[in-house]
Enzyme design. Structure first.
Site, PDB file in Angstrom:
ATOM      1  N   ALA A  80       5.385   4.997   6.486  1.00 14.17           N
ATOM      2  CA  ALA A  80       6.099   4.180   7.469  1.00 14.17           C
ATOM      3  C   ALA A  80       7.604   4.397   7.370  1.00 14.17           C
ATOM      4  O   ALA A  80       8.280   4.647   8.383  1.00 14.17           O
ATOM      5  CB  ALA A  80       5.767   2.704   7.257  1.00 14.17           C
ATOM      6  N   SER A 131       0.820  -1.214   0.000  1.00 11.70           N
ATOM      7  CA  SER A 131       0.000   0.000   0.000  1.00 11.70           C
ATOM      8  C   SER A 131       0.851   1.260   0.000  1.00 11.70           C
ATOM      9  O   SER A 131       2.064   1.225   0.249  1.00 11.70           O
ATOM     10  CB  SER A 131      -0.950   0.026   1.203  1.00 11.70           C
ATOM     11  N   VAL A 132       0.177   2.375  -0.217  1.00 10.04           N
ATOM     12  CA  VAL A 132       0.812   3.691  -0.182  1.00 10.04           C
ATOM     13  C   VAL A 132       1.391   3.994   1.195  1.00 10.04           C
ATOM     14  O   VAL A 132       2.337   4.789   1.322  1.00 10.04           O
ATOM     15  CB  VAL A 132      -0.206   4.784  -0.585  1.00 10.04           C
ATOM     16  N   LYS A 133       0.872   3.336   2.234  1.00  9.68           N
ATOM     17  CA  LYS A 133       1.313   3.627   3.599  1.00  9.68           C
ATOM     18  C   LYS A 133       2.735   3.152   3.885  1.00  9.68           C
ATOM     19  O   LYS A 133       3.325   3.541   4.901  1.00  9.68           O
ATOM     20  CB  LYS A 133       0.345   3.012   4.604  1.00  9.68           C
ATOM     21  N   ASP A 134       3.310   2.352   3.008  1.00  9.41           N
ATOM     22  CA  ASP A 134       4.723   1.996   3.158  1.00  9.41           C
ATOM     23  C   ASP A 134       5.593   3.248   3.159  1.00  9.41           C
ATOM     24  O   ASP A 134       6.615   3.317   3.842  1.00  9.41           O
ATOM     25  CB  ASP A 134       5.180   1.086   2.019  1.00  9.41           C
TER      26      ASP A 134
END
Length: 336
Positions: A50, A44-47
């Site tokens: 993070a 996901s884009v949330k990598d």
């Protein structure tokens, strides 16, 4: 000894492809492009958030070797933090509201995260998952000073800054500077804020839009000045009732409110017409891109984010009875 520089997992976060959405581009007369963020290692884009948060904490001395990362999340940031943490030697404690997809919970458990589910409640409630994650990090640091990092994805501007330095720059380069508009939904606000800053630094005329699901307060904020939420949505990880530090002062030219009856059919259309199986937040983003294309008119280049895989939401997105209970339906061509 080889002199070749071999890449690690964290080196593979970012530089995702920009994919033309053929059917929607042809239908609108614009070039509608999707940034394939589901191709990041954690899916996901949330990598990006993070990695940005972890690297910032390392530089500032806030995360010592072997320290624990603690975060409150709807799931994807937790997955990203766990993937990054595992790669760099940091265990994770992830606090999630109990109304999120079981597929995301199972993914976190498969990566070895310490997952703590808590009742879903408004942000003003002390039991909100974000507040509980902060308290856990504080308790760990009281027992052993410096042993835990509270990632604080909503208000830690390392999130926004990483998108400004990577995602926005990539979009500018991949469109050869021809991007006319960017639009996406907001959860933490890091993606939209960072990308908007990067694009506007290159061309102040780039139109910035927000695709806001029903149940979120941002559409009303930009149209009436009031943070007022109306309705609800089955999309996860997007929508908010407050202006986060990441999202503060973000320029928004074109706000759109996107109901599930508009976004979810697009999720299924993209499977059949584009070969892309993405989640509900992507449906909201793509619906926003179509709205922005119609507002700007033919001949423009519009970019949005393809956030994660639809297979991360199988128990809901492909559940005929669940969708029916929400006034939605599976298309007839799906044999489910």
């Amino acid at each position: 000894m080889s002199k070749t520089k071999f890449l690690t997992l964290t080196d593979q976060i970012g530089q995702t492809p920009l994919i033309r959405l053929n059917h929607l581009s042809d239908a609108t007369g614009c070039e509608i492009m999707g940034k394939a963020e589901f191709m990041n290692p954690g899916g996901s884009v949330k990598d990006r958030a993070a990695l940005g948060i972890v690297r910032d904490a390392e530089i500032k001395g806030l995360l010592r070797p072997g320290g624990t990362i603690v975060e409150g999340t709807a799931g994807n940031t937790g997955i990203g933090l766990t993937v990054v943490g595992n790669s760099l030697g940091y265990p994770t404690i992830i606090v999630m509201p109990d109304n999120q997809s079981q597929d995301k919970v199972d993914t976190l458990l498969a990566y070895g995260a310490d997952v703590r589910l808590v009742p879903a409640c408004p942000f003003k409630d002390p039991g909100h998952f974000v507040h509980q994650s902060r308290r856990i990090a504080e308790e760990l640091n009281e027992a052993d000073p410096g042993s835990a990092l509270w990632a604080n994805q909503f208000d830690n501007v390392a999130n926004r800054e990483f998108h400004e330095a990577t995602t926005g720059v990539e979009i500018w380069e991949q469109t050869n500077g021809e991007v006319d508009g960017f639009i996406c939904a907001v959860g933490t606000g890091g993606s939209l804020a960072g990308i908007a800053r990067a694009l506007r630094s290159q061309n102040e005329k780039v139109t910035i839009g927000i695709a806001d699901p029903t149940g979120s307060a941002l559409y009303n904020y930009f149209t009436t000045g009031e943070l007022k939420a109306e309705g609800g949505s089955i999309s996860e990880g997007i929508g908010t009732s407050r202006i986060t530090e990441n999202f503060a002062d973000t320029p928004v030219d074109a706000p759109f409110q996107i109901p599930d009856t508009e976004s979810i059919p697009l999720v299924f259309d993209m499977i059949r017409e584009e070969g892309l199986c993405c989640g509900g937040s992507t449906g909201v983003n793509v619906a926003g891109a179509v709205r922005l294309a119609k507002e700007l008119g033919p001949g423009h280049v519009i970019v949005t984010l393809l956030c994660d895989s639809g297979l991360r939401y199988r128990e809901r997105l492909f559940n005929r009875e669940f969708l029916k209970s929400k006034g939605l339906k599976l298309p007839n061509w799906l044999n489910l």
